[in-house]
Design an enzyme around this catalytic site. Structure first.
Site, PDB file in Angstrom:
ATOM      1  N   HIS A   8     -27.582  97.866 -29.108  1.00  0.00           N
ATOM      2  CA  HIS A   8     -28.140  97.724 -27.625  1.00  0.00           C
ATOM      3  C   HIS A   8     -29.041  96.562 -27.484  1.00  0.00           C
ATOM      4  CE1 HIS A   8     -26.319 101.585 -27.586  1.00  0.00           C
ATOM      5  NE2 HIS A   8     -26.044 101.292 -26.588  1.00  0.00           N
ATOM      6  N   GLU A  11     -15.654 107.949 -26.422  1.00  0.00           N
ATOM      7  CA  GLU A  11     -16.196 107.087 -27.373  1.00  0.00           C
ATOM      8  C   GLU A  11     -16.450 108.056 -28.698  1.00  0.00           C
ATOM      9  OE1 GLU A  11     -19.843 105.565 -25.752  1.00  0.00           O
ATOM     10  OE2 GLU A  11     -20.249 107.334 -24.703  1.00  0.00           O
ATOM     11  N   ASP A  17     -19.164 102.497 -29.448  1.00  0.00           N
ATOM     12  CA  ASP A  17     -19.226 103.837 -30.331  1.00  0.00           C
ATOM     13  C   ASP A  17     -17.788 104.136 -31.080  1.00  0.00           C
ATOM     14  OD1 ASP A  17     -21.878 104.507 -30.442  1.00  0.00           O
ATOM     15  OD2 ASP A  17     -21.714 104.815 -28.069  1.00  0.00           O
ATOM     16  N   CYS A  55     -14.777  99.669 -21.486  1.00  0.00           N
ATOM     17  CA  CYS A  55     -16.291  98.929 -21.103  1.00  0.00           C
ATOM     18  C   CYS A  55     -17.016  98.783 -22.556  1.00  0.00           C
ATOM     19  CB  CYS A  55     -16.954  99.838 -20.468  1.00  0.00           C
ATOM     20  SG  CYS A  55     -17.093 101.457 -20.794  1.00  0.00           S
TER      21      CYS A  55
HETATM   22  C1  PEP Z   1     -19.608 101.754 -26.068  1.00  0.00           C
HETATM   23  O1  PEP Z   1     -20.070 102.774 -26.772  1.00  0.00           O
HETATM   24  O2  PEP Z   1     -18.725 101.122 -25.990  1.00  0.00           O
HETATM   25  C2  PEP Z   1     -20.147 101.920 -24.752  1.00  0.00           C
HETATM   26  C3  PEP Z   1     -19.930 101.045 -23.687  1.00  0.00           C
HETATM   27  O3  PEP Z   1     -21.470 102.540 -24.337  1.00  0.00           O
HETATM   28  P1  PEP Z   1     -23.143 101.911 -25.134  1.00  0.00           P
HETATM   29  O4  PEP Z   1     -22.699 100.648 -25.981  1.00  0.00           O
HETATM   30  O5  PEP Z   1     -24.007 101.815 -24.260  1.00  0.00           O
HETATM   31  O6  PEP Z   1     -23.099 102.844 -26.349  1.00  0.00           O
HETATM   32 MG    MG Z   2     -21.278 104.448 -26.000  1.00  0.00          MG
END
Ligand code: PEP
Ligand code: MG
Length: 602
Positions: A213, A455, A479, A526
């Site tokens: 993140h 995910e 994920d 996403c």
């Molecule tokens: C993902 O896991 O692809 C996602 C969009 O969520 P995050 O990156 O916030 O875990």
């Molecule tokens: Mg995620």
């Protein structure tokens, strides 16, 4: 003879200076694009051991003095940070510092540590560690809530005193000048946000993966940055001139004058290109043969709103609301959240905005988190699991979202769902919250779509079951890849295994899309994969026609889409599906993209 052992590891700062003028080049994983040029600031701490050893009777007096001196140094440092924060009128952090100062003066802490040195004949570091462990243990018996509020502070204070005992720099109290290049062992997403707000030029870290993140924030806030540079914290000297090349992942320490000139020019050209691309952003995202691919933006902080329309997004496909919870001592209230959600929805109306409920846990740890010490946090109490345990926080967020819903085009998405049962539990809470608001005469739209992030492998496999009850899906490839390939997305040591083109990932994505299509469900990708041009043709060939990404990637993706014929992508997809290795897939895609779009794939 002293029995000296050095077992326990803590995050301690490493004293650094100088660095000399020798030119050196190192490489890591580029996360935030662009070029940064500036002076290095060594920030924070690295993991080293602190010693545990027995002492003689005659040494106890000195050891107690050493301990008391570390306490008073620590207090002075806290006072100094407080004075700085007062100047910028930052009330929340000040109250944290005040609680830290109180802890430093806590009678129990001082008395017990001194007594351990004197009676058990152990060194100050060990005595401190032992006392802190006892205090934490005692708190856990008193009250969960109390512990929740204090545990983070206690750990922080222990680190701060240990650093002083080791005679090491606190790092974090250091003033970071705008325009500096921050060099850290590791940065949390919250620290990253704070630093970016102080207008640093860029940052580099030793730890961290491409899809952590911290990396995502860096990309979204468009700050040149590189993670996973081996031993960088030891290799850079305070104040060294540095070039951070966020395109290639290379840093140059003490560059030559000719290099400085060259990179300054490149930076200027990039800024111009970015402006040109932004002008293109308003054009449609339609293939030559007329297929519309909806391009949406991911956002983490309300600060990013300005980028969303400027980069041509057709709405927000993922708003990671947990970032509202990260850099503050207590969670935002229902009213604060409602205001923020209303502002976002209003500003983007009539565009759609998918707001994801909090995905706290794993690498996104808030100061008010009671579960920071899980052995396997990515598989632990995270996202909806945490929300089901901490219902008050979840209900507050749902109430805030639903109160804001009439202001725009809201969809709500749930992270980390791993079964239909779990989704049903959440739906029950969702219905109760709506009923409660209606009883209070709050106006709530008749239908607010509730979707599920795909995910976890479990959700991907049983997507046909989820499709019967979910309004839409959002594929979190970050994920999904981490869990499918059993590769920690934040760990640089295994980042070579993290491959979006792994046949199992490709097959899973294909199956997700086919099933969702069969059930007539809307699907958006996403994860970071959606914003990477190399994967674009394969994804649209599978049928993904909604992609959500960091806004800066949008103009380029739209441009490539406008030069693509969807019917021509099918052969590419069948080649990739027939291949048995990710290396082969990479080769197929790189060649194809290079042939089709030489300007963009060198
Ligand atoms: C993902 O896991 O692809 C996602 C969009 O969520 P995050 O990156 O916030 O875990
Ligand atoms: Mg995620």
């Amino acid at each position: 003879m002293k029995n000296r052992t050095a077992k326990t590891t803590r995050a301690l700062a490493s004293p650094k200076s100088g660095g000399g003028g020798q030119r050196r080049v190192f490489k890591g994983d580029p996360v935030g694009r662009g070029i940064a040029i500036g002076k290095a600031v060594l920030y924070g701490a690295r993991s080293v051991s602190f010693p545990k050893y027995w002492i003689n009777d005659s040494e106890t007096k000195n050891e107690v003095q050493r301990f008391r001196k570390a306490l008073s140094q620590c207090k002075n440092q806290m006072d100094e940070i407080k004075t700085k924060l007062c100047r910028i009128d930052s009330r929340d952090p000040i109250s944290i510092i005040d609680s830290h100062i109180l802890l430093l003066q806590d009678e129990l802490l001082v008395r017990n540590a001194v007594s351990a040195i004197e009676k058990e004949h152990i060194n100050a570091e060990w005595a401190l560690n032992k006392t802190i462990a006892e205090i934490k243990q005692a708190f856990s018996k008193i009250s969960q809530t109390y512990l929740r509020e204090r545990k983070y502070d206690i750990d922080y204070i222990e680190n701060a005193i240990q650093r002083n005992l080791a005679g090491q720099d606190q790092g974090l109290s250091k003033k970071v000048e705008p325009g500096s290049v921050v060099v850290a062992y590791d940065l949390s997403p919250a620290e990253t946000i704070q630093l970016i707000r102080t207008k640093i030029a860029g940052f580099v870290t030793e730890r961290g993966g491409l899809n952590s993140h911290t990396a995502i924030v860096a990309r979204s806030l468009k700050i040149p940055s590189i993670v996973g540079i081996d031993a960088v914290f030891d290799r850079v000297g305070e104040g060294n001139m540095m070039i951070v090349n966020g395109e290639t992942g290379e840093i140059i320490i003490n560059p030559r004058a000719s290099e400085l000139e060259k990179f300054q020019k490149t930076r200027k050209t990039q800024i111009e290109l970015d402006l040109k691309m932004k002008k293109e952003a308003r054009f449609e995202s339609k293939t030559i043969d007329g297929s519309n691919i909806k391009i949406l933006a991911n956002m983490e902080l309300p600060d990013e709103m300005e980028f969303i329309k400027a980069y041509g997004a057709e709405g927000v496909g993922l708003y990671r609301t947990e970032f509202l919870f990260l850099d503050r001592p207590s969670p935002p209230t229902e009213e604060e959240q409602e205001e923020i959600y209303k502002t976002v929805l209003k500003k983007l109306k009539p565009l759609e905005v998918t707001i994801r409920t909090i995905d706290l846990g794993a690498d996104k740890i808030s100061a008010h988190n009671d579960y920071a010490d899980q052995i396997n946090p990515a598989m632990g109490l995270r996202a909806v699991r945490l929300c089901l345990r901490e219902r008050d926080i979840f209900v507050r967020q749902l109430r805030a979202l639903l109160r804001a819903a009439t202001e725009g085009n809201l969809k709500i998405c749930l992270p980390m769902i791993s079964s239909l049962d779990e989704f049903r539990k959440i739906k029950k809470i969702f219905r109760e919250v709506i009923a409660g608001l209606k009883r209070e005469k709050v106006r709530v739209p008749d239908h607010v779509p509730l979707g599920v992030m795909i995910e976890t492998p479990a959700a991907a496999i049983e997507i046909d079951l989820l499709a019967q009850e979910a309004d839409f899906f959002s594929v979190g490839t970050n994920d999904l890849i981490q869990y499918l390939l059993a590769v920690d997305r934040t760990n640089e040591l295994v980042s070579y295994l993290y491959n979006p083109l792994h046949p199992s990932v490709i097959r899973t994505l294909k199956q997700i899309m086919d099933t969702a299509e069969r059930f007539g469900k809307e699907v958006t990708i996403c994860g970071e994969m959606a914003g990477e041009p190399l994967y674009l043709l394969v994804l649209i060939a599978m049928g993904f026609n909604r992609l959500s990404m960091n806004p800066a990637s949008i103009p380029k993706l739209k441009k490539i889409l406008r030069m693509t014929r969807l019917t021509d992508t099918q052969k590419l997809l069948s080649d990739v599906l027939a291949s048995d290795s990710y290396k082969e897939n990479e080769r197929i895609l790189e060649n194809k993209m290079h042939d089709l779009f030489p300007e963009y794939f060198q």
